[in-house]
Design a protein around this motif. Structure first.
Motif, short mmCIF file in Angstrom:
data_model
loop_
_atom_site.label_atom_id
_atom_site.label_comp_id
_atom_site.label_asym_id
_atom_site.label_seq_id
_atom_site.Cartn_x
_atom_site.Cartn_y
_atom_site.Cartn_z
N LEU A 1 -36.44 -10.76 40.53
CA LEU A 1 -35.55 -11.63 41.05
C LEU A 1 -34.15 -11.33 41.16
O LEU A 1 -33.14 -11.80 41.62
CB LEU A 1 -35.62 -12.95 40.26
N ARG A 2 -33.71 -10.15 40.38
CA ARG A 2 -32.36 -9.70 40.16
C ARG A 2 -32.34 -9.18 41.69
O ARG A 2 -31.04 -9.17 42.22
CB ARG A 2 -32.16 -8.72 38.96
N VAL A 3 -33.34 -8.27 42.04
CA VAL A 3 -33.23 -7.54 43.31
C VAL A 3 -32.93 -8.79 44.49
O VAL A 3 -32.01 -8.38 45.19
CB VAL A 3 -34.42 -6.67 43.60
N VAL A 4 -33.53 -9.84 44.29
CA VAL A 4 -33.67 -10.82 45.35
C VAL A 4 -32.27 -11.27 45.37
O VAL A 4 -31.62 -11.71 46.45
CB VAL A 4 -34.98 -11.96 44.95
N GLU A 5 -31.71 -11.83 44.15
CA GLU A 5 -30.56 -12.24 44.00
C GLU A 5 -29.32 -11.47 44.82
O GLU A 5 -28.51 -11.61 45.38
CB GLU A 5 -30.14 -12.36 42.69
N ARG A 6 -29.41 -10.05 44.32
CA ARG A 6 -28.45 -9.07 45.10
C ARG A 6 -28.82 -9.09 46.53
O ARG A 6 -27.71 -8.90 47.06
CB ARG A 6 -28.64 -7.48 44.28
N TRP A 7 -30.00 -9.08 46.99
CA TRP A 7 -30.29 -8.94 48.49
C TRP A 7 -29.56 -10.10 49.21
O TRP A 7 -29.02 -9.93 50.35
CB TRP A 7 -31.78 -8.88 48.80
N MET A 8 -29.52 -11.41 48.34
CA MET A 8 -29.00 -12.49 48.86
C MET A 8 -27.69 -12.74 48.72
O MET A 8 -26.83 -13.78 49.25
CB MET A 8 -29.84 -14.00 48.31
N GLY A 9 -26.90 -12.00 47.98
CA GLY A 9 -25.58 -11.91 47.71
C GLY A 9 -25.17 -12.89 46.70
O GLY A 9 -24.03 -13.48 46.72
N THR A 10 -26.21 -13.51 45.82
CA THR A 10 -25.92 -14.72 45.06
C THR A 10 -25.57 -14.14 43.33
O THR A 10 -25.24 -14.96 42.54
CB THR A 10 -27.17 -15.69 44.87
N HIS A 11 -25.72 -12.84 43.37
CA HIS A 11 -25.29 -12.38 41.87
C HIS A 11 -24.88 -11.12 41.97
O HIS A 11 -24.81 -10.14 42.62
CB HIS A 11 -26.83 -12.20 41.26
#
Length: 160
Positions: free
Chosen positions: A150-160
């Motif tokens: 989920l950290r990878v997904v958050e970074r990919w989406m630019g939310t974290h």
């Protein structure tokens, strides 16, 4: 012989021999450490050692309760062993520790994931202590996947 050891590892006996208790405690340390390692890498206030200790403590509480339930405290009708009360006590203690990690700074709540991971480490320890090490290992794997993926997904989406 191996069947007996396997049965004992899986929690089929009330009394826990020292060798089996040692294996369960080590499993709790390792699995709690895996969760804690992710928090350690992220430089969170509760990391590797904290998660290992929480998991092992929960495991130890279960092992001690199994030992106590095999001791004679009177007649069978007088004996009251309620494993749910033990689980409640362990989770309340871990929740207290986890709540101490969570704080508010500038109107933003911090460290909720670390608090939740400590709570999960307690559950992993309870599972190990009751002989459910495969379940504890699956939970550990799933939580690491959730925390890392989920950290990878958050970074990919630019939310974290």
């Amino acid at each position: 012989m191996l069947d007996t050891i396997w049965d004992e590892l899986n929690g089929s006996f009330t009394e826990v021999p020292p060798a089996i208790a040692t294996i369960r405690l080590i499993a709790a340390l390792v699995l709690g450490g895996i969760v804690g390692f992710e928090r350690e890498v992220r430089k969170k206030p509760a990391g590797l050692r904290t998660h290992m200790l929480v998991s092992m403590a929960a495991c130890l509480f279960i092992i001690v309760s199994q030992q106590l339930s095999s001791m004679s405290f009177g007649t069978q009708s007088e004996l009251q062993v309620d494993p749910l009360r033990l689980i409640e006590a362990v989770t309340a203690g871990v929740a207290f520790l986890a709540a101490g990690i969570i704080f508010t700074s500038g109107g933003e709540v911090k460290n909720t994931t670390t608090g939740a991971s400590m709570w999960l480490s307690g559950a992993i320890g309870l599972a190990c202590g009751s002989g459910q090490m495969p379940l504890a290992a699956i939970a550990t794997l799933l939580v690491v996947i959730v925390m890392v993926l989920l950290r990878v997904v958050e970074r990919w989406m630019g939310t974290h």
